[in-house]
Design an enzyme around this catalytic site. Sequence first.
Site, PDB file in Angstrom:
ATOM      1  CE  LYS A 120      -4.230  -2.046   2.540  1.00 13.62           C
ATOM      2  NZ  LYS A 120      -4.518  -1.823   3.767  1.00 13.62           N
ATOM      3  CG  HIS A 164      -0.865   6.748   3.898  1.00 15.62           C
ATOM      4  ND1 HIS A 164      -0.590   7.308   5.408  1.00 15.62           N
ATOM      5  CD2 HIS A 164      -1.942   6.176   4.682  1.00 15.62           C
ATOM      6  CE1 HIS A 164      -1.303   6.652   6.326  1.00 15.62           C
ATOM      7  NE2 HIS A 164      -1.969   5.583   5.936  1.00 15.62           N
ATOM      8  CG  HIS A 166       2.266   5.282   6.664  1.00 17.55           C
ATOM      9  ND1 HIS A 166       1.498   4.620   5.455  1.00 17.55           N
ATOM     10  CD2 HIS A 166       1.259   4.769   7.870  1.00 17.55           C
ATOM     11  CE1 HIS A 166       0.417   4.096   5.900  1.00 17.55           C
ATOM     12  NE2 HIS A 166       0.752   3.889   7.341  1.00 17.55           N
TER      13      HIS A 166
HETATM   14  N1  ARG Z   1       0.587  -0.412  10.125  1.00 17.80           N
HETATM   15  C1  ARG Z   1      -0.535   0.608  10.685  1.00 17.80           C
HETATM   16  C2  ARG Z   1      -0.977   1.628   9.727  1.00 17.80           C
HETATM   17  O1  ARG Z   1      -0.366   2.208   8.523  1.00 17.80           O
HETATM   18  C3  ARG Z   1       0.668   1.126  12.224  1.00 17.80           C
HETATM   19  C4  ARG Z   1       0.977   0.456  13.135  1.00 17.80           C
HETATM   20  C5  ARG Z   1       1.305   0.923  14.180  1.00 17.80           C
HETATM   21  N2  ARG Z   1       2.032  -0.177  14.695  1.00 17.80           N
HETATM   22  C6  ARG Z   1       1.358  -0.419  15.944  1.00 17.80           C
HETATM   23  N3  ARG Z   1       2.429  -1.726  16.647  1.00 17.80           N
HETATM   24  N4  ARG Z   1       0.041  -0.990  16.142  1.00 17.80           N
HETATM   25  O2  ARG Z   1      -2.036   2.649  10.100  1.00 17.80           O
END
Ligand code: ARG
Length: 568
Positions: free
Chosen positions: A127, A130, A133
Amino acid sequence: MLQFKTIIATSIAKEVDLKPEEIQEYIEIPKDSKLGDYAFPCFRLAKTLKKAPQVIASELKEKLTLEEEVIEKVEIVGGYLNFYINKETLAKEVLQEASSKKEDYGKLSIGEGKNIVIDYSAPNIAKPFHIGHLRSTVIGGALYNIYNFLGYHSVGINHLGDWGTQFGKLIEGYKRWGTEYDIEQNPIDALTKIYIRINEACKEDESILEDCRNNFKKLEDGDSYCVELWKKFRELSLKEFEKVYQLLGSHFDSWNGEAFYSDKMPEVVELLEKSGKLVESQGARIIELENTEAPCLIEKSNGSTTYATRDLAAILYRARTYDFAKALYVTSYEQNLHFKQVFEVAKLLGLDPKYTDNLIHVPFGMVFLKTGKMSTREGNIVKLEELLSESITRAKAIIEEKNPNLENKEEVARKVGIGAVIFNDLANSRIKDEIFDWDIILNFNGETGPYIQYIYVRTKSVQEKAGYLPEIDNIHFDVLTDEASTKVLKLLYSFSETVMQAAEKNEPSIVSHFLIELAKAYSIFYSENRIMGEEKEKQDARLYLTYVTGMVLKQGAKLLGMEMPEKM
Ligand code: ARG
């Protein structure tokens, strides 16, 4: 360095029945510096002493024994005792400390021996990376540096979204149409398209959705075809993310994403079973929670695990591996509920509370383009790599216009363009939504990254013009007691304290704000005080202040992840 506040607190403590630490907490810094540098509100003692604050203030004032070299004068205003620090001593303390510590000026060791786990960035495989992030990457990266500066040991973890039912879908889509797309060349684009297409297909045909679910189950069970594809998606995506990290200068100590926990979840389920709180609900297994709006889903009806289960396994792993003093999670506030649930359930895992009490979600606001929210689902995607390149291009154009003969224009444009984006993400309290507007972030006269860089460059050009750094032993500190110099010195003095507050609140904007204040204060100092061509004593003292200011601006910017150009 002399601790003015502690000295004041200790001297008050000698006269009253309170501990110095307690008094220190009551001491305020007046908003208006005309009211002194520190103020003690005497009403804090009114109850115990059974006297009016004014009376206490005047009695205390008589009794206090403070050296004039430290505290110049004490005044009573209302029920307050206002303390004025000795400006010459302030200058001496700050400049001598900076001269001995150099780049380490302000560094502390309060965190020694303690690990801080910071979970940040965490984009999702296949993905787009964005703008949310980006914010996580920038805020998490700044916290990483901030904690290290205070002597903690930061551990940066990129908890990649590389597991979950979406991989079942991607595998199915790839199986069907993989050859139609150029996955090697533009992996994220291609995979996003496949993902959208397979979702459409699932909506129309329930059996396809079933196939997808089975694929993920197979992946979890280690089926070689599914695992190979998953690896390929992951590697190609990472290669693309890496470009963004390169531009930002991001660093991670661990790339253990969600998949890393795929074999560590049975233990979580077992522990939760043991707690007696795991219950069946419509074929799935959940934990009901008192303090949250919704129960936490642990196992889906087909036996698949969830995002939350993986986070629980990660908590177990991180507690055991890093013995953390704090574990931070930097994501947008959209995940508030998720972390509330996970942190509640974590208490059922039988871990020492020193871990479960120190799980901290560090939420931040959304980023809006002037055209609206940027998100993958709504298709209004801004590619991060393009955004960063655009920032560099725009910075370059500004440099071309302002200073066409500058050397290393490319390099400077990169530092300014990237610095502008980073600073913009950290400029305001993180929970605030942010509007992404080129005219604002690249404004050299605004409260921006480029402005700080610009003032830093000024400190460098002053030093370059001088061509020498005076000896600290020859500095006449009394030259630096005017209002403008004192303002700069007070800020420099508060550098450590500022970084400490930023860590306490997990709020890098406290450092950003400090840098803006320091840059502004220096700019006023610079316009009010001639540096070069003055009599030697003045020139040297002002030059030295310029040198220290530059050093702190650079160090502060580095904490935020911003690089300084030496010329611009
Ligand atoms: N991959 C997730 C997202 O893009 C964020 C992860 C954050 N960290 C965690 N330990 N849940 O929304």
